[in-house]
Design a protein around this motif. Structure first.
Motif, PDB file in Angstrom:
ATOM      1  N   ILE A   1       0.836  -1.204   0.000  1.00 46.12           N
ATOM      2  CA  ILE A   1       0.000   0.000   0.000  1.00 46.12           C
ATOM      3  C   ILE A   1       0.872   1.255   0.000  1.00 46.12           C
ATOM      4  CG2 ILE A   1      -1.661   1.328   1.374  1.00 46.12           C
ATOM      5  CD1 ILE A   1      -2.800  -1.413   2.304  1.00 46.12           C
ATOM      6  N   ALA A   2       1.969   1.221   0.769  1.00 45.19           N
ATOM      7  CA  ALA A   2       2.897   2.359   0.772  1.00 45.19           C
ATOM      8  C   ALA A   2       3.619   2.475  -0.569  1.00 45.19           C
ATOM      9  CB  ALA A   2       3.905   2.192   1.910  1.00 45.19           C
ATOM     10  N   ILE A   3       3.985   1.344  -1.156  1.00 42.89           N
ATOM     11  CA  ILE A   3       4.657   1.355  -2.457  1.00 42.89           C
ATOM     12  C   ILE A   3       3.765   1.986  -3.528  1.00 42.89           C
ATOM     13  CG2 ILE A   3       5.394  -0.199  -4.330  1.00 42.89           C
ATOM     14  CD1 ILE A   3       6.721  -1.929  -2.171  1.00 42.89           C
ATOM     15  N   ALA A   4       2.446   1.807  -3.400  1.00 44.15           N
ATOM     16  CA  ALA A   4       1.523   2.416  -4.362  1.00 44.15           C
ATOM     17  C   ALA A   4       1.684   3.926  -4.405  1.00 44.15           C
ATOM     18  CB  ALA A   4       0.085   2.056  -4.005  1.00 44.15           C
ATOM     19  N   GLU A   5       2.045   4.541  -3.280  1.00 43.83           N
ATOM     20  CA  GLU A   5       2.197   5.992  -3.222  1.00 43.83           C
ATOM     21  C   GLU A   5       3.502   6.455  -3.846  1.00 43.83           C
ATOM     22  OE1 GLU A   5      -0.285   7.772  -2.253  1.00 43.83           O
ATOM     23  OE2 GLU A   5      -1.451   6.021  -1.623  1.00 43.83           O
ATOM     24  N   VAL A   6       4.447   5.533  -4.016  1.00 45.52           N
ATOM     25  CA  VAL A   6       5.762   5.889  -4.575  1.00 45.52           C
ATOM     26  C   VAL A   6       5.882   5.434  -6.022  1.00 45.52           C
ATOM     27  CG1 VAL A   6       8.269   5.612  -4.330  1.00 45.52           C
ATOM     28  CG2 VAL A   6       6.825   5.766  -2.283  1.00 45.52           C
ATOM     29  N   HIS A   7       5.460   4.202  -6.302  1.00 44.36           N
ATOM     30  CA  HIS A   7       5.660   3.613  -7.630  1.00 44.36           C
ATOM     31  C   HIS A   7       4.357   3.383  -8.397  1.00 44.36           C
ATOM     32  CE1 HIS A   7       9.858   3.104  -6.688  1.00 44.36           C
ATOM     33  NE2 HIS A   7       9.556   2.417  -5.591  1.00 44.36           N
ATOM     34  N   GLY A   8       3.218   3.761  -7.807  1.00 50.90           N
ATOM     35  CA  GLY A   8       1.959   3.674  -8.524  1.00 50.90           C
ATOM     36  C   GLY A   8       1.134   2.452  -8.170  1.00 50.90           C
ATOM     37  N   PRO A   9      -0.186   2.507  -8.411  1.00 49.26           N
ATOM     38  CA  PRO A   9      -1.091   1.424  -8.027  1.00 49.26           C
ATOM     39  C   PRO A   9      -0.867   0.122  -8.784  1.00 49.26           C
ATOM     40  CG  PRO A   9      -2.256   3.120  -9.277  1.00 49.26           C
ATOM     41  CD  PRO A   9      -0.915   3.673  -8.965  1.00 49.26           C
ATOM     42  N   ALA A  10      -0.393   0.177 -10.028  1.00 48.78           N
ATOM     43  CA  ALA A  10      -0.194  -1.060 -10.787  1.00 48.78           C
ATOM     44  C   ALA A  10       0.911  -1.907 -10.152  1.00 48.78           C
ATOM     45  CB  ALA A  10       0.149  -0.738 -12.240  1.00 48.78           C
ATOM     46  N   THR A  11       2.008  -1.264  -9.754  1.00 52.25           N
ATOM     47  CA  THR A  11       3.103  -1.984  -9.093  1.00 52.25           C
ATOM     48  C   THR A  11       2.627  -2.610  -7.794  1.00 52.25           C
ATOM     49  OG1 THR A  11       4.729  -0.473 -10.042  1.00 52.25           O
ATOM     50  CG2 THR A  11       5.413  -1.747  -8.116  1.00 52.25           C
ATOM     51  N   ALA A  12       1.855  -1.843  -7.025  1.00 50.18           N
ATOM     52  CA  ALA A  12       1.359  -2.355  -5.748  1.00 50.18           C
ATOM     53  C   ALA A  12       0.391  -3.513  -5.955  1.00 50.18           C
ATOM     54  CB  ALA A  12       0.676  -1.226  -4.978  1.00 50.18           C
ATOM     55  N   LEU A  13      -0.474  -3.415  -6.961  1.00 50.06           N
ATOM     56  CA  LEU A  13      -1.450  -4.475  -7.205  1.00 50.06           C
ATOM     57  C   LEU A  13      -0.755  -5.787  -7.557  1.00 50.06           C
ATOM     58  CD1 LEU A  13      -4.465  -5.152  -7.387  1.00 50.06           C
ATOM     59  CD2 LEU A  13      -4.374  -4.503  -9.809  1.00 50.06           C
ATOM     60  N   ALA A  14       0.314  -5.711  -8.319  1.00 49.93           N
ATOM     61  CA  ALA A  14       1.062  -6.922  -8.664  1.00 49.93           C
ATOM     62  C   ALA A  14       1.640  -7.581  -7.415  1.00 49.93           C
ATOM     63  CB  ALA A  14       2.178  -6.570  -9.649  1.00 49.93           C
ATOM     64  N   LEU A  15       2.090  -6.760  -6.465  1.00 51.05           N
ATOM     65  CA  LEU A  15       2.626  -7.305  -5.210  1.00 51.05           C
ATOM     66  C   LEU A  15       1.520  -7.915  -4.355  1.00 51.05           C
ATOM     67  CD1 LEU A  15       5.078  -4.400  -4.268  1.00 51.05           C
ATOM     68  CD2 LEU A  15       5.712  -6.683  -5.091  1.00 51.05           C
ATOM     69  N   ILE A  16       0.392  -7.212  -4.265  1.00 48.43           N
ATOM     70  CA  ILE A  16      -0.696  -7.673  -3.406  1.00 48.43           C
ATOM     71  C   ILE A  16      -1.297  -8.972  -3.920  1.00 48.43           C
ATOM     72  CG2 ILE A  16      -3.094  -7.130  -2.758  1.00 48.43           C
ATOM     73  CD1 ILE A  16      -2.234  -4.266  -2.300  1.00 48.43           C
ATOM     74  N   ASP A  17      -1.396  -9.116  -5.225  1.00 45.58           N
ATOM     75  CA  ASP A  17      -2.031 -10.311  -5.786  1.00 45.58           C
ATOM     76  C   ASP A  17      -1.236 -11.582  -5.520  1.00 45.58           C
ATOM     77  OD1 ASP A  17      -4.314  -9.113  -6.665  1.00 45.58           O
ATOM     78  OD2 ASP A  17      -3.615  -8.772  -8.712  1.00 45.58           O
ATOM     79  N   ARG A  18      -0.001 -11.440  -5.060  1.00 44.53           N
ATOM     80  CA  ARG A  18       0.792 -12.628  -4.704  1.00 44.53           C
ATOM     81  C   ARG A  18       0.485 -13.134  -3.296  1.00 44.53           C
ATOM     82  NH1 ARG A  18       6.680 -10.018  -6.212  1.00 44.53           N
ATOM     83  NH2 ARG A  18       6.235  -9.434  -8.378  1.00 44.53           N
ATOM     84  N   LEU A  19      -0.227 -12.356  -2.513  1.00 40.53           N
ATOM     85  CA  LEU A  19      -0.432 -12.681  -1.105  1.00 40.53           C
ATOM     86  C   LEU A  19      -1.653 -13.582  -0.919  1.00 40.53           C
ATOM     87  CD1 LEU A  19       0.120  -9.081   0.343  1.00 40.53           C
ATOM     88  CD2 LEU A  19       1.811 -10.914   0.074  1.00 40.53           C
ATOM     89  N   GLY A  20      -1.530 -14.542  -0.042  1.00 43.12           N
ATOM     90  CA  GLY A  20      -2.636 -15.461   0.226  1.00 43.12           C
ATOM     91  C   GLY A  20      -3.483 -14.982   1.386  1.00 43.12           C
ATOM     92  N   LEU A  21      -4.202 -13.892   1.182  1.00 38.04           N
ATOM     93  CA  LEU A  21      -4.990 -13.292   2.261  1.00 38.04           C
ATOM     94  C   LEU A  21      -6.467 -13.202   1.878  1.00 38.04           C
ATOM     95  CD1 LEU A  21      -2.564 -10.401   3.284  1.00 38.04           C
ATOM     96  CD2 LEU A  21      -3.136 -12.402   4.659  1.00 38.04           C
ATOM     97  N   ASP A  22      -6.973 -14.241   1.253  1.00 39.93           N
ATOM     98  CA  ASP A  22      -8.328 -14.175   0.712  1.00 39.93           C
ATOM     99  C   ASP A  22      -9.393 -13.993   1.789  1.00 39.93           C
ATOM    100  OD1 ASP A  22      -9.900 -14.302  -1.764  1.00 39.93           O
ATOM    101  OD2 ASP A  22     -10.809 -16.067  -0.821  1.00 39.93           O
ATOM    102  N   HIS A  23      -9.115 -14.403   3.023  1.00 43.30           N
ATOM    103  CA  HIS A  23     -10.104 -14.291   4.099  1.00 43.30           C
ATOM    104  C   HIS A  23      -9.864 -13.059   4.973  1.00 43.30           C
ATOM    105  CE1 HIS A  23     -11.808 -18.162   3.115  1.00 43.30           C
ATOM    106  NE2 HIS A  23     -10.603 -18.701   3.135  1.00 43.30           N
ATOM    107  N   TYR A  24      -8.992 -12.153   4.545  1.00 43.75           N
ATOM    108  CA  TYR A  24      -8.627 -10.966   5.321  1.00 43.75           C
ATOM    109  C   TYR A  24      -9.213  -9.757   4.613  1.00 43.75           C
ATOM    110  CZ  TYR A  24      -5.392  -7.807   7.843  1.00 43.75           C
ATOM    111  OH  TYR A  24      -4.831  -6.822   8.631  1.00 43.75           O
ATOM    112  N   TYR A  25     -10.219  -9.125   5.245  1.00 46.94           N
ATOM    113  CA  TYR A  25     -10.960  -8.096   4.496  1.00 46.94           C
ATOM    114  C   TYR A  25     -10.109  -6.888   4.104  1.00 46.94           C
ATOM    115  CZ  TYR A  25     -11.655  -4.783   8.376  1.00 46.94           C
ATOM    116  OH  TYR A  25     -11.466  -3.869   9.367  1.00 46.94           O
ATOM    117  N   PRO A  26      -9.080  -6.463   4.875  1.00 50.37           N
ATOM    118  CA  PRO A  26      -8.250  -5.344   4.392  1.00 50.37           C
ATOM    119  C   PRO A  26      -7.532  -5.658   3.075  1.00 50.37           C
ATOM    120  CG  PRO A  26      -7.984  -5.586   6.755  1.00 50.37           C
ATOM    121  CD  PRO A  26      -8.737  -6.794   6.282  1.00 50.37           C
ATOM    122  N   PHE A  27      -7.261  -6.937   2.818  1.00 48.73           N
ATOM    123  CA  PHE A  27      -6.649  -7.343   1.554  1.00 48.73           C
ATOM    124  C   PHE A  27      -7.567  -6.970   0.388  1.00 48.73           C
ATOM    125  CE2 PHE A  27      -6.752 -10.846  -1.618  1.00 48.73           C
ATOM    126  CZ  PHE A  27      -5.504 -10.670  -2.211  1.00 48.73           C
TER     127      PHE A  27
END
Length: 395
Positions: free
Chosen positions: A328-354
């Motif tokens: 989320i912090a990286i999105a503010e520096v390198h943009g939302p596309a970079t952050a989304l690629a990082l987030i989609d690797r995480l196995g947090l499907d049952h975690y609502y902040p994800f």
């Protein structure tokens, strides 16, 4: 003035742990103390709506519960010898606040967080006994069925009794080894208060306990880090919601409403932590919040510094949740596309902040259909309250 059940419920949340810890200290029996405190609150539900609140509701509950417990023990003739001890231990009037290092609630946390109990059980038992959460509420926090949680709590209390786990603050040489689960529980108590408007008394309780731990262990940088973290988060409380209770995101908050005295105290602790040069997870999280507090507007936030701190935090605690916040912090520096690629690797499907984070990134990328789906998924997983309402509105 008469008082409604909602007000009594709030007092229950605020005073349950205090009264229970006091009675456990007197009777050395969790079950006796629990039964007595619950009977006292049941009596309060009958008396207070008609008679009004007593001058000291918490003291009334503790004294009433103590008297109920004594009556119960008096009926057990085999335990008559205990009554003499009780008469010596408990004065007739309302209990006075203990010296900080003798605090009953802190003793209760150390008892619940004894290494003989599993980590999950430590947290669950503390939330049940100190936080006053019902077994059902604790079960929902752990995503398990209520009967399973009830059995877990009963087994834990039996183990405390059978193993004669002492109800005390450990000796100085024992404290460092016993500290990690205690800090985790204090942090969880605070977060429980933040996430539920009905539990805000838990925030003050967590800060109070963190201050006592800091007094007990002035040389422990992580204790100081936790206290600084809680103070800095607490400084934003007034700006976090609108008058109707709806949620305001950090970037949209009116920073003039932030509590500058809490910020100054928290930032001073962070600076002292830097002198120890032993960074830990709580210190780094406090430092991240201190950077947010430095910015007088969201646009002036030093995001590269926050990303650097998250890099360090992830090296120490490489958990999916830390990775999510870092992205989320990286999105503010390198943009939302970079952050989304990082987030989609995480196995947090049952975690609502994800899902909420993915929704916000989709929105910023103009992918509104995917954003709406992600917001709905996040809302379905979020607990009832301002956060769920916010996510539903965004969807």
């Amino acid at each position: 003035m008469s008082v409604g059940q909602a007000a009594i419920g709030r007092i229950f949340r605020e005073e349950y742990g205090r009264s229970l810890a006091t009675l456990i200290g007197v009777f050395d029996d969790i079950d006796v103390a629990e039964d007595a405190v619950q009977e006292a609150f049941a009596l309060a539900l009958i008396k207070w709506p008609a008679e009004g609140l007593p001058p000291n509701p918490g003291g009334w509950i503790t004294v009433t519960a103590r008297n109920r417990a004594i009556d119960r023990l008096r009926r057990r003739t085999r335990e008559r010898h205990l009554l003499g001890d009780v008469a010596l231990l408990v004065p007739g009037g309302e209990p006075e606040e203990q010296d900080p290092v003798r605090d009953d609630r802190l003793k209760l946390i150390f008892t619940c967080c004894h290494p003989a109990l599993s980590a999950e059980t430590q947290v669950a038992l503390t939330l049940r006994l100190l936080g006053g959460l019902s077994t059902d509420e604790v079960a929902r926090s752990f995503l398990v069925a209520e009967p399973a949680m009830a059995q877990r709590l009963v087994r834990a209390k039996r183990k405390i009794k059978a193993a004669r786990i002492p109800y005390r603050i450990p000796a100085a040489h024992e404290l460092p080894g016993r500290l990690p689960p205690v800090l985790a529980v204090v942090y969880l108590i605070y977060n429980t208060g933040v996430s539920d408007p009905e539990e805000r008394g838990l925030c003050a309780e967590a800060i109070r306990l963190a201050r006592i731990l800091s007094t007990l262990m002035p040389g422990e940088a992580e204790v100081a880090g936790l206290l600084a973290l809680l103070l800095l988060i607490e400084s934003r409380r007034a700006a976090r919601t609108r008058p109707d209770g709806s949620l305001i995101l950090l970037r949209d908050q009116d920073r003039r409403r932030w509590d500058r005295s809490l910020i100054a105290e928290g930032q001073a602790i962070v600076r002292r932590c830097l002198l120890h040069d032993r960074p830990g997870p709580y210190q780094l999280q406090a430092a991240i919040n201190a950077v947010h507090a430095d910015a007088d507007t969201a646009a002036r936030t030093d995001w590269p510094q926050i990303v650097a701190l998250y890099d360090h935090l992830y090296a120490l605690a490489p958990t999916p949740v830390v990775a999510l916040n870092r992205a989320i912090a990286i999105a503010e520096v390198h943009g939302p596309a970079t952050a989304l690629a990082l987030i989609d690797r995480l196995g947090l499907d049952h975690y609502y902040p994800f899902h909420a984070a993915r929704a916000d990134l989709f929105r910023r990328l103009g992918r509104h259909g995917e954003a709406a789906t992600a917001y709905r998924h996040a809302a379905a997983l979020a607990p009832a309250g301002p956060e769920r309402d916010f996510l539903t509105e965004r969807a």
